[in-house]
Design a protein around this motif. Sequence first.
Motif, PDB file in Angstrom:
ATOM      1  N   PHE A 182     -15.791 -49.407  93.828  1.00  0.00           N
ATOM      2  CA  PHE A 182     -15.710 -50.852  94.090  1.00  0.00           C
ATOM      3  C   PHE A 182     -14.265 -51.265  94.331  1.00  0.00           C
ATOM      4  O   PHE A 182     -13.986 -52.104  95.196  1.00  0.00           O
ATOM      5  CB  PHE A 182     -16.304 -51.620  92.910  1.00  0.00           C
ATOM      6  N   ARG A 183     -13.349 -50.691  93.562  1.00  0.00           N
ATOM      7  CA  ARG A 183     -11.932 -51.011  93.740  1.00  0.00           C
ATOM      8  C   ARG A 183     -11.453 -50.612  95.138  1.00  0.00           C
ATOM      9  O   ARG A 183     -10.637 -51.300  95.755  1.00  0.00           O
ATOM     10  CB  ARG A 183     -11.111 -50.267  92.669  1.00  0.00           C
ATOM     11  N   ILE A 184     -12.001 -49.506  95.657  1.00  0.00           N
ATOM     12  CA  ILE A 184     -11.645 -49.081  97.012  1.00  0.00           C
ATOM     13  C   ILE A 184     -12.241 -50.025  98.059  1.00  0.00           C
ATOM     14  O   ILE A 184     -11.598 -50.383  99.053  1.00  0.00           O
ATOM     15  CB  ILE A 184     -12.128 -47.639  97.249  1.00  0.00           C
ATOM     16  N   LEU A 185     -13.488 -50.450  97.838  1.00  0.00           N
ATOM     17  CA  LEU A 185     -14.169 -51.308  98.815  1.00  0.00           C
ATOM     18  C   LEU A 185     -13.634 -52.735  98.813  1.00  0.00           C
ATOM     19  O   LEU A 185     -13.764 -53.445  99.821  1.00  0.00           O
ATOM     20  CB  LEU A 185     -15.672 -51.336  98.505  1.00  0.00           C
ATOM     21  N   GLY A 191     -12.028 -59.237  93.708  1.00  0.00           N
ATOM     22  CA  GLY A 191     -13.047 -59.023  92.680  1.00  0.00           C
ATOM     23  C   GLY A 191     -14.472 -59.173  93.161  1.00  0.00           C
ATOM     24  O   GLY A 191     -15.400 -59.164  92.347  1.00  0.00           O
ATOM     25  N   TYR A 192     -14.685 -59.300  94.476  1.00  0.00           N
ATOM     26  CA  TYR A 192     -16.047 -59.384  94.997  1.00  0.00           C
ATOM     27  C   TYR A 192     -16.075 -58.889  96.447  1.00  0.00           C
ATOM     28  O   TYR A 192     -15.029 -58.795  97.116  1.00  0.00           O
ATOM     29  CB  TYR A 192     -16.592 -60.814  94.915  1.00  0.00           C
ATOM     30  N   LEU A 193     -17.275 -58.546  96.901  1.00  0.00           N
ATOM     31  CA  LEU A 193     -17.497 -58.122  98.289  1.00  0.00           C
ATOM     32  C   LEU A 193     -18.310 -59.210  98.986  1.00  0.00           C
ATOM     33  O   LEU A 193     -19.382 -59.581  98.518  1.00  0.00           O
ATOM     34  CB  LEU A 193     -18.266 -56.791  98.332  1.00  0.00           C
ATOM     35  N   ASP A 194     -17.791 -59.703 100.098  1.00  0.00           N
ATOM     36  CA  ASP A 194     -18.524 -60.709 100.862  1.00  0.00           C
ATOM     37  C   ASP A 194     -18.967 -60.120 102.194  1.00  0.00           C
ATOM     38  O   ASP A 194     -18.792 -58.914 102.452  1.00  0.00           O
ATOM     39  CB  ASP A 194     -17.675 -61.958 101.072  1.00  0.00           C
ATOM     40  N   ALA A 195     -19.544 -60.964 103.043  1.00  0.00           N
ATOM     41  CA  ALA A 195     -20.061 -60.496 104.326  1.00  0.00           C
ATOM     42  C   ALA A 195     -18.952 -59.919 105.201  1.00  0.00           C
ATOM     43  O   ALA A 195     -19.158 -58.930 105.915  1.00  0.00           O
ATOM     44  CB  ALA A 195     -20.762 -61.648 105.053  1.00  0.00           C
ATOM     45  N   PHE A 196     -17.760 -60.503 105.144  1.00  0.00           N
ATOM     46  CA  PHE A 196     -16.633 -59.998 105.943  1.00  0.00           C
ATOM     47  C   PHE A 196     -16.283 -58.563 105.537  1.00  0.00           C
ATOM     48  O   PHE A 196     -16.087 -57.696 106.386  1.00  0.00           O
ATOM     49  CB  PHE A 196     -15.420 -60.914 105.760  1.00  0.00           C
ATOM     50  N   THR A 197     -16.213 -58.327 104.227  1.00  0.00           N
ATOM     51  CA  THR A 197     -15.868 -56.986 103.734  1.00  0.00           C
ATOM     52  C   THR A 197     -16.935 -55.972 104.126  1.00  0.00           C
ATOM     53  O   THR A 197     -16.611 -54.856 104.572  1.00  0.00           O
ATOM     54  CB  THR A 197     -15.706 -57.019 102.206  1.00  0.00           C
ATOM     55  N   LYS A 231     -21.500 -63.528  97.341  1.00  0.00           N
ATOM     56  CA  LYS A 231     -20.481 -62.640  96.779  1.00  0.00           C
ATOM     57  C   LYS A 231     -21.128 -61.604  95.878  1.00  0.00           C
ATOM     58  O   LYS A 231     -21.946 -61.949  95.029  1.00  0.00           O
ATOM     59  CB  LYS A 231     -19.439 -63.438  95.988  1.00  0.00           C
ATOM     60  N   ILE A 232     -20.753 -60.345  96.072  1.00  0.00           N
ATOM     61  CA  ILE A 232     -21.259 -59.254  95.233  1.00  0.00           C
ATOM     62  C   ILE A 232     -20.117 -58.774  94.344  1.00  0.00           C
ATOM     63  O   ILE A 232     -19.110 -58.263  94.840  1.00  0.00           O
ATOM     64  CB  ILE A 232     -21.794 -58.094  96.080  1.00  0.00           C
ATOM     65  N   THR A 233     -20.268 -58.945  93.051  1.00  0.00           N
ATOM     66  CA  THR A 233     -19.254 -58.486  92.099  1.00  0.00           C
ATOM     67  C   THR A 233     -19.643 -57.123  91.530  1.00  0.00           C
ATOM     68  O   THR A 233     -20.764 -56.643  91.732  1.00  0.00           O
ATOM     69  CB  THR A 233     -19.096 -59.486  90.941  1.00  0.00           C
ATOM     70  N   LEU A 234     -18.708 -56.522  90.801  1.00  0.00           N
ATOM     71  CA  LEU A 234     -18.994 -55.235  90.169  1.00  0.00           C
ATOM     72  C   LEU A 234     -20.110 -55.391  89.141  1.00  0.00           C
ATOM     73  O   LEU A 234     -20.973 -54.507  89.022  1.00  0.00           O
ATOM     74  CB  LEU A 234     -17.731 -54.681  89.509  1.00  0.00           C
ATOM     75  N   SER A 235     -20.120 -56.498  88.417  1.00  0.00           N
ATOM     76  CA  SER A 235     -21.185 -56.745  87.432  1.00  0.00           C
ATOM     77  C   SER A 235     -22.551 -56.790  88.116  1.00  0.00           C
ATOM     78  O   SER A 235     -23.536 -56.255  87.594  1.00  0.00           O
ATOM     79  CB  SER A 235     -20.929 -58.047  86.685  1.00  0.00           C
ATOM     80  N   ASP A 236     -22.618 -57.429  89.280  1.00  0.00           N
ATOM     81  CA  ASP A 236     -23.873 -57.482  90.035  1.00  0.00           C
ATOM     82  C   ASP A 236     -24.317 -56.078  90.433  1.00  0.00           C
ATOM     83  O   ASP A 236     -25.496 -55.736  90.351  1.00  0.00           O
ATOM     84  CB  ASP A 236     -23.708 -58.342  91.289  1.00  0.00           C
ATOM     85  N   LEU A 237     -23.342 -55.279  90.862  1.00  0.00           N
ATOM     86  CA  LEU A 237     -23.649 -53.926  91.329  1.00  0.00           C
ATOM     87  C   LEU A 237     -24.158 -53.050  90.180  1.00  0.00           C
ATOM     88  O   LEU A 237     -25.074 -52.241  90.358  1.00  0.00           O
ATOM     89  CB  LEU A 237     -22.389 -53.314  91.943  1.00  0.00           C
ATOM     90  N   LEU A 238     -23.572 -53.233  88.998  1.00  0.00           N
ATOM     91  CA  LEU A 238     -23.999 -52.444  87.844  1.00  0.00           C
ATOM     92  C   LEU A 238     -25.370 -52.895  87.340  1.00  0.00           C
ATOM     93  O   LEU A 238     -26.173 -52.077  86.887  1.00  0.00           O
ATOM     94  CB  LEU A 238     -22.978 -52.568  86.714  1.00  0.00           C
ATOM     95  N   ALA A 239     -25.631 -54.200  87.433  1.00  0.00           N
ATOM     96  CA  ALA A 239     -26.876 -54.742  86.887  1.00  0.00           C
ATOM     97  C   ALA A 239     -28.083 -54.466  87.771  1.00  0.00           C
ATOM     98  O   ALA A 239     -29.205 -54.376  87.270  1.00  0.00           O
ATOM     99  CB  ALA A 239     -26.732 -56.249  86.664  1.00  0.00           C
TER     100      ALA A 239
END
Length: 437
Positions: free
Chosen positions: A341-344, A350-356, A396-404
Amino acid sequence: MDLKDILKQKIKRLEDTKETEKETDQIESHYFTKYLGEWCKKDPAIEKRIPKFYNKIPKENEPLRSKLREESRSNLLKRKNLQLLSNDELKELWGLLDQNQSNPEEQLINYTDFQKVASLAGPKVKPYLTSMVFGKLQQGDVQGRVSTMSLFNYVMRKVWLDQTRIGLSLYDGTGQGYLTESELENYITELLPTLPQLEGLEKSFHSFYVCTAVRKFLFFLDVLRAGRVRILDILACSFLDDLLELRDEDLSKELQEQNWFSAPSAFRVYGHYLNLDRDQNGMLSKSELSGYGSGTLTEPFLDRVFQTCLTYAGEMDYKTYLDLVLALENRSEPQALAYLFRILDIKNCGYLDAFTLNYFFRAIQDQMKAHGAIPVSFQYVKDELFDMVRPKDPEKITLSDLLACGQGETFVSIIIEFHGFWAYENREAVSSEPSQD
């Protein structure tokens, strides 16, 4: 009484209340100061009852204090080791359990006989045979009995954990309950001769093997990247069990291949590193790393790897490569997802959006064109990814969302490598194919 008189009375009452509160505060402050002064007076008897419980760690220019601390810790660990049960004492305990079983046919023991065994076993065994242990080992027996085998296995496991903790503590130079990277390397280096499965390793490969083994401990247990691992965390995880499993001379080839610490696994990882290093300078450039795995890691992902990870003159060393391998081979683990996630996170927000997501997916579309396929629309993939994760914030997709969500491995694979995206797109076709013997 008119309104003016009523207001005057209320104001007077409020002023009286304030005066009363002020007097109360003054009285409280007076008595607090008085008793505090009395209690703070030094009492020699109290000082004798409370021993000194903290000592600063000696500095490098204090060799005498360092030596004293080292000797004290060594003596403490020796005393702790003497309190552990020996093999003869364990055999004696098993004999007592066997003789005092409430139901020899089912190997069960009730609480009365359990207490009898605890009294006969001696003072060293009593800490292992408590009422709390008996309660925890119950498995729903109608008469409240416990399996003698489970009880004995518990004692064996507890003794092993205590022995291992003492063994690890011998390498803890500061005595703070942590092992640094160099201390872990020393521990594994001295452990190598006791592992029959590693007898065939050449001495020239020992340093690479130790590095490979230590990186797994640090990657998964050193979450804060402080360069050290808690001894309690080492004992709690299964890595030490996997490492000590190599003491089994009859360990099957299949189990060895699944064990990160085995010789075949270490040779596999290091062999891949050497194969990628085309110019044989001991480091990997971005173009060399692009051949990792199926060779379909996208260029934007590789760019980010070299931007966020430690490199030397734009090239990656073996330790950094090991971290990447551990992350890519364990994508479902929280530590691996946090690493990826830190790489992406190209914006470091602290989050991934549509642009990313679009930034990374464009490379997947380019690879689809190169393979003669019609590129999939990003809008379609974006909706799939957000539906897969179901983030709290719909944009927005956060690391917490990804883990959950439980789909972190699939999510990451779709956007970092063409092979992962293709496998996801054709999952239904693959699952419907008949299996072949």
